[in-house]
Write an enzyme that holds these catalytic residues in place. Structure first.
Site, PDB file in Angstrom:
ATOM      1  N   CYS A 134       0.799  -1.235   0.000  1.00  0.00           N
ATOM      2  CA  CYS A 134       0.000   0.000   0.000  1.00  0.00           C
ATOM      3  C   CYS A 134       0.834   1.288   0.000  1.00  0.00           C
ATOM      4  O   CYS A 134       0.311   2.345  -0.350  1.00  0.00           O
ATOM      5  CB  CYS A 134      -0.994  -0.010   1.150  1.00  0.00           C
ATOM      6  SG  CYS A 134      -0.359  -0.694   2.662  1.00  0.00           S
ATOM      7  N   HIS A 263      -1.828   6.625   4.122  1.00  0.00           N
ATOM      8  CA  HIS A 263      -0.388   6.549   4.362  1.00  0.00           C
ATOM      9  C   HIS A 263       0.284   7.802   3.788  1.00  0.00           C
ATOM     10  O   HIS A 263      -0.074   8.267   2.696  1.00  0.00           O
ATOM     11  CB  HIS A 263       0.215   5.343   3.639  1.00  0.00           C
ATOM     12  CG  HIS A 263      -0.170   4.009   4.216  1.00  0.00           C
ATOM     13  ND1 HIS A 263      -0.920   3.849   5.355  1.00  0.00           N
ATOM     14  CD2 HIS A 263       0.141   2.748   3.797  1.00  0.00           C
ATOM     15  CE1 HIS A 263      -1.078   2.560   5.606  1.00  0.00           C
ATOM     16  NE2 HIS A 263      -0.449   1.873   4.670  1.00  0.00           N
TER      17      HIS A 263
HETATM   18  N1  LIG Z   1      -5.175  -2.697   4.520  1.00  0.00           N
HETATM   19  C1  LIG Z   1      -4.329  -2.299   3.580  1.00  0.00           C
HETATM   20  O1  LIG Z   1      -3.966  -1.123   3.440  1.00  0.00           O
HETATM   21  C2  LIG Z   1      -3.809  -3.283   2.636  1.00  0.00           C
HETATM   22  C3  LIG Z   1      -3.147  -2.825   1.533  1.00  0.00           C
HETATM   23  C4  LIG Z   1      -2.624  -3.734   0.633  1.00  0.00           C
HETATM   24  C5  LIG Z   1      -2.798  -5.065   0.874  1.00  0.00           C
HETATM   25  N2  LIG Z   1      -3.465  -5.501   1.973  1.00  0.00           N
HETATM   26  C6  LIG Z   1      -3.586  -6.943   2.155  1.00  0.00           C
HETATM   27  O2  LIG Z   1      -4.937  -7.353   1.999  1.00  0.00           O
HETATM   28  C7  LIG Z   1      -5.220  -8.444   2.875  1.00  0.00           C
HETATM   29  C8  LIG Z   1      -6.395  -8.108   3.760  1.00  0.00           C
HETATM   30  O3  LIG Z   1      -6.175  -6.915   4.475  1.00  0.00           O
HETATM   31  P1  LIG Z   1      -7.360  -6.254   5.339  1.00  0.00           P
HETATM   32  O4  LIG Z   1      -6.788  -4.995   5.817  1.00  0.00           O
HETATM   33  O5  LIG Z   1      -8.644  -6.236   4.592  1.00  0.00           O
HETATM   34  O6  LIG Z   1      -7.487  -7.339   6.541  1.00  0.00           O
HETATM   35  P2  LIG Z   1      -8.702  -7.624   7.540  1.00  0.00           P
HETATM   36  O7  LIG Z   1      -9.541  -6.412   7.712  1.00  0.00           O
HETATM   37  O8  LIG Z   1      -8.092  -8.257   8.730  1.00  0.00           O
HETATM   38  O9  LIG Z   1      -9.595  -8.740   6.759  1.00  0.00           O
HETATM   39  C9  LIG Z   1      -9.138 -10.044   6.514  1.00  0.00           C
HETATM   40  C10 LIG Z   1     -10.151 -10.797   5.662  1.00  0.00           C
HETATM   41  O10 LIG Z   1      -9.621 -12.085   5.335  1.00  0.00           O
HETATM   42  C11 LIG Z   1     -10.549 -13.098   5.677  1.00  0.00           C
HETATM   43  N3  LIG Z   1      -9.868 -14.330   6.042  1.00  0.00           N
HETATM   44  C12 LIG Z   1      -8.928 -14.507   6.996  1.00  0.00           C
HETATM   45  N4  LIG Z   1      -8.530 -15.808   7.022  1.00  0.00           N
HETATM   46  C13 LIG Z   1      -9.214 -16.458   6.050  1.00  0.00           C
HETATM   47  C14 LIG Z   1      -9.265 -17.783   5.575  1.00  0.00           C
HETATM   48  N5  LIG Z   1      -8.495 -18.737   6.109  1.00  0.00           N
HETATM   49  N6  LIG Z   1     -10.105 -18.101   4.554  1.00  0.00           N
HETATM   50  C15 LIG Z   1     -10.887 -17.144   4.003  1.00  0.00           C
HETATM   51  N7  LIG Z   1     -10.904 -15.848   4.415  1.00  0.00           N
HETATM   52  C16 LIG Z   1     -10.077 -15.509   5.428  1.00  0.00           C
HETATM   53  C17 LIG Z   1     -11.307 -12.511   6.844  1.00  0.00           C
HETATM   54  O11 LIG Z   1     -12.524 -13.201   7.002  1.00  0.00           O
HETATM   55  P3  LIG Z   1     -13.242 -13.430   8.449  1.00  0.00           P
HETATM   56  O12 LIG Z   1     -14.135 -12.245   8.654  1.00  0.00           O
HETATM   57  O13 LIG Z   1     -14.018 -14.683   8.231  1.00  0.00           O
HETATM   58  O14 LIG Z   1     -12.159 -13.558   9.466  1.00  0.00           O
HETATM   59  C18 LIG Z   1     -11.478 -11.068   6.353  1.00  0.00           C
HETATM   60  O15 LIG Z   1     -12.525 -11.028   5.403  1.00  0.00           O
HETATM   61  C19 LIG Z   1      -3.911  -8.730   3.606  1.00  0.00           C
HETATM   62  O16 LIG Z   1      -3.211  -9.713   2.886  1.00  0.00           O
HETATM   63  C20 LIG Z   1      -3.183  -7.412   3.529  1.00  0.00           C
HETATM   64  O17 LIG Z   1      -1.789  -7.566   3.614  1.00  0.00           O
HETATM   65  C21 LIG Z   1      -3.992  -4.647   2.849  1.00  0.00           C
END
Ligand SMILES: NC(=O)c1ccc[n+]([C@@H]2O[C@H](COP(=O)([O-])OP(=O)(O)OC[C@H]3O[C@@H](n4cnc5c(N)ncnc54)[C@H](OP(=O)(O)O)[C@@H]3O)[C@@H](O)[C@H]2O)c1
Length: 360
Positions: A134, A263
């Site tokens: 990001c 950010h």
């Molecule tokens: N936030 C950012 O700025 C950003 C930027 C770039 C990339 N990312 C990447 O995007 C991803 C998600 O980030 P986020 O910020 O959205 O995280 P988050 O709010 O913690 O959400 C995680 C999501 O993944 C699901 N999940 C977790 N374990 C799983 C499994 N075993 N099978 C299926 N679904 C599962 C969760 O579902 P449940 O509700 O069922 O737990 C939830 O929907 C990460 O890899 C992160 O590194 C984030």
């Protein structure tokens, strides 16, 4: 917005998370040509309901391999382990995974894409296209036109990364810890000053390596053998890959700050060629998805508070570095959940359709 034709069957993997929810919102916002949208998450939230900003109701399903039958594009944001486990299942069923995790970003077989920077790399995909970190996506968007014109010699970046970059739980923890911190503060300012060396207890910090409220943490992710953090090395290596500049001299310090969304980055750029600020601003004024916000006399510059919820990357505080020739300093802020994740992923999906590069 798409001028196109093809209607895709879409799945959002990680649909209950920060990024997944925003992907759904942006698909609606940009009228992405969808035949259907399926929301997938872990067994924990299977059966729950999500209502989109346009009022459409979706049932969340468990992300089993069979859930990807008939799906053309999967927007994956459920962490690296989930992406690694499910990618073969998605590809086997004829789908393309646009992955927000870091699982495949540095795989030479996987295009890592910011469409405004290297859309041409998409056509080489073999079922997976990676979305960059990001902080990296907005950085390369700002660097690309300058590199093309003046060739960048060296990049020095310090990032100020909001807690939403660490997921929904990390945002909740900042709010809870801040309330607790404020509750512990003495009433009188004088008392506050005299007790400033005493840091109120911020309860256990589950999502961070140190307390986040009223603090800065110069560590995001784990340390590597070279004493950089993994987050810093992601920005360095991903920038080189997307700019097609493996030789680029680039260094980074990544800091987690108690800001909810967006950010910020302080960037120092040295060029091979002679530059002027006027030329730099002229190039940026013609750069897609980038806005200059730079009016020092009115204290106008990008900040998380005026950038969150917006699509462009904002740059300001643009000035010559007086300590050496052909070098500039500038400040960049972007919404990490939009350009740094969900919006970039959706734009990759739009490019896939435009380039007719879907798997089947
Ligand atoms: N936030 C950012 O700025 C950003 C930027 C770039 C990339 N990312 C990447 O995007 C991803 C998600 O980030 P986020 O910020 O959205 O995280 P988050 O709010 O913690 O959400 C995680 C999501 O993944 C699901 N999940 C977790 N374990 C799983 C499994 N075993 N099978 C299926 N679904 C599962 C969760 O579902 P449940 O509700 O069922 O737990 C939830 O929907 C990460 O890899 C992160 O590194 C984030």
């Amino acid at each position: 917005m798409l001028e196109s034709f093809a209607m895709a069957n879409i799945a959002i993997l990680g649909a209950t998370g920060n990024v997944g929810r925003l992907i759904l919102e942006i698909l609606e916002e940009r009228k992405f040509p969808c035949e259907s949208i399926k929301l997938l998450a872990s067994a924990r939230s299977a059966g729950s309901t999500i209502i989109s900003p346009k009022g459409k109701e979706y049932k969340v399903e468990e992300a089993t391999p069979e859930a990807f039958d008939g799906i053309d594009i999967v927007f994956a944001s459920a962490g690296s382990e989930t992406s690694k486990a499910l990618a073969p299942e998605i590809i086997k069923r004829g789908g393309v995974m646009i992955d927000n995790s870091s699982a495949f970003r540095m795989d030479p077989e996987v295009p890592l894409v910011v469409p405004e920077v290297n859309a041409e790399d998409i056509k080489n995909h073999k079922g997976i296209i990676a979305n960059p970190n990001c902080s990296t996506a907005p950085l390369v968007l700002a660097l690309k036109p300058l590199d093309e014109k003046f060739k960048i010699k060296r990049v020095v970046v310090s990032t100020y990364q909001s807690v939403s970059g660490a997921g929904k739980a990390a945002m909740d923890e900042l709010i809870t810890a801040s309330k607790k911190y404020m509750g512990n503060l003495p009433n009188e300012l004088a008392d506050l000053a005299s007790s400033s060396s005493e840091i109120p207890d911020q309860h256990s910090y589950e999502n961070y390596v140190n307390p986040i409220a009223f603090n800065l943490i110069p560590q995001i992710d784990v340390f590597m053998n070279n004493d950089y953090t993994k987050e810093e090395m992601k920005l360095i290596n991903e920038s080189k890959k997307m700019l097609h500049r493996p030789d680029l001299a680039i260094t980074c310090t990544a800091v987690r700050v108690p800001v909810l969304v967006s950010h910020s980055e302080s960037i120092n750029l040295e060029f091979e060629e002679d530059i002027t600020i006027k030329e730099i601003k002229k190039l940026w004024s013609k750069t897609e998805s980038l806005e200059i916000m730079d009016n020092p006399s009115k204290s106008e510059y990008p900040m998380p508070i005026n950038v969150t919820g917006r699509d462009p990357v904002y740059v300001g505080r643009i000035r010559l570095d007086e300590s050496q020739p052909n070098t500039i300093n500038f400040w960049l802020v972007s919404d990490n959940l939009r350009i740094g994740a969900a919006l970039n992923a959706v734009r990759i999906g739009e490019e896939l359709i435009k380039q007719e590069a879907l798997a089947s």
